[in-house]
Design a protein around this motif. Structure first.
Motif, PDB file in Angstrom:
ATOM      1  N   SER A  62      62.735  35.756  48.178  1.00 52.96           N
ATOM      2  CA  SER A  62      60.954  36.172  47.830  1.00 52.96           C
ATOM      3  C   SER A  62      60.068  36.251  48.861  1.00 52.96           C
ATOM      4  O   SER A  62      60.034  35.833  50.084  1.00 52.96           O
ATOM      5  N   PHE A  63      59.460  37.517  48.445  1.00 52.94           N
ATOM      6  CA  PHE A  63      58.064  37.905  49.739  1.00 52.94           C
ATOM      7  C   PHE A  63      56.670  37.172  49.274  1.00 52.94           C
ATOM      8  O   PHE A  63      56.606  38.136  48.068  1.00 52.94           O
ATOM      9  N   ILE A  64      55.781  36.923  49.803  1.00 53.31           N
ATOM     10  CA  ILE A  64      54.109  36.180  49.377  1.00 53.31           C
ATOM     11  C   ILE A  64      53.495  36.536  50.197  1.00 53.31           C
ATOM     12  O   ILE A  64      53.960  36.957  51.674  1.00 53.31           O
TER      13      ILE A  64
ATOM     14  N   ARG B  94      62.988  28.055  53.571  1.00 49.56           N
ATOM     15  CA  ARG B  94      61.991  28.736  53.814  1.00 49.56           C
ATOM     16  C   ARG B  94      61.114  29.445  54.686  1.00 49.56           C
ATOM     17  O   ARG B  94      62.024  28.973  55.738  1.00 49.56           O
TER      18      ARG B  94
ATOM     19  N   ALA C 104      58.585  42.175  52.588  1.00 46.82           N
ATOM     20  CA  ALA C 104      59.909  41.548  52.316  1.00 46.82           C
ATOM     21  C   ALA C 104      61.035  42.215  52.379  1.00 46.82           C
ATOM     22  O   ALA C 104      61.972  41.807  52.622  1.00 46.82           O
TER      23      ALA C 104
ATOM     24  N   SER D 163      54.744  34.458  53.906  1.00 49.68           N
ATOM     25  CA  SER D 163      55.883  34.031  53.508  1.00 49.68           C
ATOM     26  C   SER D 163      56.705  34.064  52.934  1.00 49.68           C
ATOM     27  O   SER D 163      56.450  34.450  51.716  1.00 49.68           O
ATOM     28  N   GLY D 164      57.864  33.352  52.579  1.00 53.08           N
ATOM     29  CA  GLY D 164      59.198  33.391  51.260  1.00 53.08           C
ATOM     30  C   GLY D 164      59.530  32.349  51.961  1.00 53.08           C
ATOM     31  O   GLY D 164      60.045  31.322  52.195  1.00 53.08           O
TER      32      GLY D 164
ATOM     33  N   ALA E 200      62.334  38.975  55.412  1.00 54.63           N
ATOM     34  CA  ALA E 200      62.640  38.237  54.491  1.00 54.63           C
ATOM     35  C   ALA E 200      63.617  38.131  54.448  1.00 54.63           C
ATOM     36  O   ALA E 200      64.763  37.270  54.105  1.00 54.63           O
TER      37      ALA E 200
END
Length: 256
Positions: A153-155, A181, A188, A160-161, A191
């Motif tokens: 996952s990617f924020i 983490r 993305a 971060s992800g 990640a």
């Protein structure tokens, strides 16, 4: 200065008068129904629509035409979409003529509206195909093989992800699993690449020999099957994943 000021009565008369007639055919009391259906411009437009697309205008009441048009039994969804886009085009043409622009060409407008409707329908079909796509179940690997599945996952707001890996044997039994983490991510894809690297490292630690590496990220899958990764932002990870794959006696990358 006093002579240049209009009298009170004259000021009222200078207000912009409401236009209550059609500039095309001179019919008084112009309303939306007239602009879109009974004006000479509208009649020529719908004739061109029928000729170009085969869409036939349904019978619409002058007062309830908008409700009639939205009723399912009135016409097909495609014709309804075409008619609504045509109404918008007719109204835009009317406003353009009111502001002194060139005369509105019904045949050109029909081509534009038909093209727009095709794009709308294609977008609708794309959404339908996506929603109707059957969920693919996990498949067991063949005998003596294990399967490594990774995902991430990617924020974007925090760069971060997180990533995770699961390893199963030929019977679908869990061999190992891990999660981690990540910080300072570019996107993305990075990640996904980190999760892939960590998953293969986990497979190496657990002693897997024949590995099917299964991912659901198509850009990463394509990069791992080409030399383009050398010029990508994840070049280091791309090289590391490919080197980790060489540590197994047999190694296959698959996309689901």
């Amino acid at each position: 200065m006093k002579n240049f000021l209009p009298a009170k009565g004259e000021l009222k008369r200078r207000h912009v008068a409401r236009e209550d007639h059609c500039e095309a055919c001179g019919v008084p009391g112009e309303n939306l129904y007239h602009v879109d259906f009974s004006c000479s411009f509208a009649i020529r437009f719908w004739e061109a629509v029928k000729e170009a697309t085969g869409c036939k205008m349904p019978v619409l009441h002058p007062v309830t035409w908008s409700y009639d048009l939205l009723a399912e039994e009135t016409c097909s969804e495609k014709d309804r979409t075409l008619i609504i886009c045509g109404i918008w085009s007719l109204w835009s043409g009317r406003n353009a003529r009111r502001h002194g622009k060139e005369l509105w060409n019904p045949k050109i407008a029909v081509k534009h509206v038909a093209s727009m409707v095709e794009e709308l329908l294609c977008l609708g079909m794309e959404r339908l195909n996506r929603s109707a796509r059957r969920k693919q179940n996990w498949q067991k690997p063949v005998k003596e093989w294990c399967k490594v599945n990774t995902d991430a996952s990617f924020i974007s707001s925090s760069a971060s992800g997180a990533g995770g890996a699961v390893i199963r044997d030929e019977e679908g039994r869990l061999i190992a699993a891990a999660s981690k983490r990540y910080k300072h991510l570019e996107d993305a894809l990075m990640a996904e690449a980190l999760a892939a690297r960590d998953g293969l490292m986990l497979a190496g630690v657990t002693g897997c020999e024949k590995v099917i590496f299964e991912i659901d990220n198509l850009p990463l899958f394509n990069l791992l099957h080409s030399e383009a990764g050398e010029r990508n932002v994840i070049a280091g990870l791309w090289q590391e994943i490919r080197e980790l794959g060489k540590n197994f006696s047999d190694f296959i990358i698959s996309f689901v």
